[in-house]
Design a protein around this motif. Structure first.
Motif, PDB file in Angstrom:
ATOM      1  N   THR A 159       0.819  -1.147  -0.033  1.00 35.96           N
ATOM      2  CA  THR A 159       0.044   0.038   0.037  1.00 35.96           C
ATOM      3  C   THR A 159       0.970   1.141   0.055  1.00 35.96           C
ATOM      4  N   THR A 160       0.464   2.174  -0.965  1.00 29.30           N
ATOM      5  CA  THR A 160       1.323   3.512  -1.143  1.00 29.30           C
ATOM      6  C   THR A 160       0.213   4.493  -0.721  1.00 29.30           C
ATOM      7  N   VAL A 161       0.749   5.703  -1.082  1.00 25.81           N
ATOM      8  CA  VAL A 161      -0.351   6.912  -0.576  1.00 25.81           C
ATOM      9  C   VAL A 161       0.059   7.505  -2.061  1.00 25.81           C
ATOM     10  N   THR A 186      -4.927   9.366  -1.471  1.00 25.03           N
ATOM     11  CA  THR A 186      -5.661   8.004  -1.468  1.00 25.03           C
ATOM     12  C   THR A 186      -4.640   6.950  -1.262  1.00 25.03           C
ATOM     13  N   LEU A 187      -4.930   5.972  -0.478  1.00 24.10           N
ATOM     14  CA  LEU A 187      -4.191   4.799  -0.193  1.00 24.10           C
ATOM     15  C   LEU A 187      -4.594   3.829  -1.362  1.00 24.10           C
ATOM     16  N   HIS A 228       4.319   7.162  -6.421  1.00 22.24           N
ATOM     17  CA  HIS A 228       4.047   7.231  -4.949  1.00 22.24           C
ATOM     18  C   HIS A 228       5.104   7.178  -4.012  1.00 22.24           C
ATOM     19  N   ASN A 245       3.132   0.296   3.312  1.00 22.86           N
ATOM     20  CA  ASN A 245       2.515  -0.891   4.412  1.00 22.86           C
ATOM     21  C   ASN A 245       2.696  -1.904   3.521  1.00 22.86           C
TER      22      ASN A 245
END
Length: 160
Positions: A24-26, A31-32, A61, A69
């Protein structure tokens, strides 16, 4: 939160046979974004490694906001690793981690300028581990619901 050697060892043990994780990136708008990724190194030493294509959205990102994560699960156990991602340009490491599976996504090989590494330097992890197989986990859940007792298992947050 724990930082003891046994907890860190538990995280490594839970990760050792896993081959896929959800990274998971931002995004720039906050937005995730999560996507499945193949883990490239099974010996967890605080870093998780992935191959990525140069110019990919995930690398953009990470360049804008390196907080990432990685969630990994197998039914009876789950690990969530929070850390910092970075693009790595290391031909020797690419060759070391290269596999036929990676070749399916990056057919020009580890020396291709399109193939880059994404390293996640773990800062913390949280794990959930229940005893036994998937069936044992399901039975434990059913027992918990029937008796009103807490579900058997272990949950801990670990500084890495």
């Amino acid at each position: 939160m724990s930082h003891d050697t046994d907890s860190v060892r538990t995280v490594a043990e839970l990760l050792k046979d896993e081959r896929l994780g959800v990274l998971t990136t931002v995004a720039p708008d906050g937005t995730l974004i999560a996507r499945p990724m193949a883990l490239q190194e099974v010996e967890f030493d605080g870093d998780l490694w992935f191959f990525a294509e140069r110019g990919s959205r995930k690398l953009a990102h990470v360049a804008a906001d390196p907080r990432v994560n990685v969630a990994v699960g197998s039914g009876a156990s789950w690990v969530s690793v929070a850390g910092v991602g970075e693009q790595v340009e290391d031909v020797a490491k690419k060759r070391e981690l290269w596999s036929k599976g990676v070749e399916a996504w990056l057919p020009d090989g580890p020396d291709s300028p399109q193939a880059v590494l994404l390293r996640v330097r773990a800062e913390s992890a949280e794990y959930w581990d229940t005893p036994g197989s998937r069936v044992a986990t399901l039975l434990s859940f059913v027992k918990s619901k029937a008796t009103g007792e807490r579900l058997e298992g272990e949950n801990e947050r670990v500084d890495l």
